[in-house]
Enzyme design. Structure first.
Site, short mmCIF file in Angstrom:
data_model
loop_
_atom_site.label_atom_id
_atom_site.label_comp_id
_atom_site.label_asym_id
_atom_site.label_seq_id
_atom_site.Cartn_x
_atom_site.Cartn_y
_atom_site.Cartn_z
N GLU A 74 -75.11 13.36 2.37
CA GLU A 74 -75.92 13.56 3.58
C GLU A 74 -76.79 12.34 3.88
O GLU A 74 -77.97 12.30 3.52
CB GLU A 74 -76.81 14.81 3.45
N LYS A 99 -72.22 15.59 5.25
CA LYS A 99 -73.19 16.32 6.07
C LYS A 99 -73.91 15.29 6.92
O LYS A 99 -74.67 14.46 6.41
CB LYS A 99 -74.16 17.12 5.22
#
Length: 297
Positions: free
Chosen positions: A176, A213
């Site tokens: 992420e 992500k």
């Protein structure tokens, strides 16, 4: 070796991933949004007990087991806790929800336009504990504030270096590198990030996959090449400060991206609701986010 049923759910499931991983720093804000003021707790133990109560209420709600939520990201204390008398990862998988664990320890101060992850010296021990508890994968967050080619390259390198360690322990890393949606250079950040992630993916061995992500890009379908990349199990989107309506509208424009929302999922839930009201509100949010994840404009 990843659990084949969990792997199939994550790669092919028609749904989204709930982010229930607020950490110590963001917990008071999450509780306030839930209708629990700071004077309701006097220390960290009491604070974490309250947030665990909220998360337990979410994961045991009928709507959470509707099949529309295919995964959930947990904070470490939530992974170690119980809900409905069962370990949370066990309860989740019984409900068809694949458990993930947030493993990062927060962010360094900004340098070169980015915030790297702090060191994780105990990561190996945590990964072994998570695997023993039935956790499928992990999530780790860093932040991009400016379109710095060197800063973004460093963030992506760090993410993939840690991902390699996570894969070595038999867990699925969810990478992420969040682009700050308030950045004046957001579009340029997206473009540089795509380039750096692609370089790292192309260098992965053929038997390895990661999840990504990412902030919803300013240009719709910019990340479609990542969705299609053979080294990517799934691309999920964070809400990043958007309201649920805004996040869902933007997500629906991006083919192959599914949600992994936190604030946008929980924004209407309140401590004072009856169980029926709580489940109705949660179910409405789940339906809206599920549609944005599975029905594209």
């Amino acid at each position: 070796m990843h659990d084949p049923k969990m792997m199939d759910k994550i790669e092919n499931g028609q749904g989204f991933i709930a982010a229930l991983d607020q950490s110590g720093g963001s917990t008071p804000k999450a509780l306030k949004g839930y209708g629990v003021e700071a004077d309701a707790f006097s220390n960290d133990d009491e604070m974490f007990a309250l947030i665990h109560g909220m998360r337990s209420r979410i994961v045991t709600a009928p709507s959470f087991g509707s099949g529309k939520v295919i995964g959930a990201i947990l904070f470490e204390k939530t992974m170690d806790g119980e809900a409905d008398g069962k370990p949370v990862p066990t309860l989740l998988w019984e409900r068809g929800v694949v458990p993930f664990l947030k493993v990062d320890k927060g962010l360094e101060d900004e340098a070169d336009g980015v915030q790297m992850m702090k060191p994780m010296p105990e990561l190996g021990v945590l990964l072994e504990r998570a695997k023993a508890k039935g956790v499928f994968g992990t999530k780790m967050r860093s932040v991009i504030n400016l379109a710095s080619p060197t800063g973004i390259a460093a963030i992506v390198q760090q993410q993939f270096d840690v991902a390699s360690q996570i894969l070595d322990h038999g867990l699925m890393p969810m990478i992420e590198p969040e682009v700050n949606i308030k950045s004046a250079e957001r579009a340029q950040c997206d473009t540089i990030l795509l380039e750096e992630i692609t370089k790292q993916l192309d260098a992965l061995p053929a038997d390895r996959k990661v999840m990504l992500k990412l902030s919803i890009p300013t240009e719709a379908n910019l990340y479609a090449p990542l969705v299609d990349h053979p080294r990517v199990a799934r691309v999920v989107a964070l809400s990043g400060g958007f309201s649920r309506d805004e996040a869902c509208a933007e997500l629906a424009k991006n083919r192959g991206m599914i949600a992994s929302f936190s604030r946008a999922l929980l924004q209407d839930l309140r401590h004072s609701m009856t169980d029926a009201e709580f489940d109705q509100s949660l179910g409405s949010a789940i339906d809206q986010i599920h549609k944005a994840s599975t029905v594209k404009d």
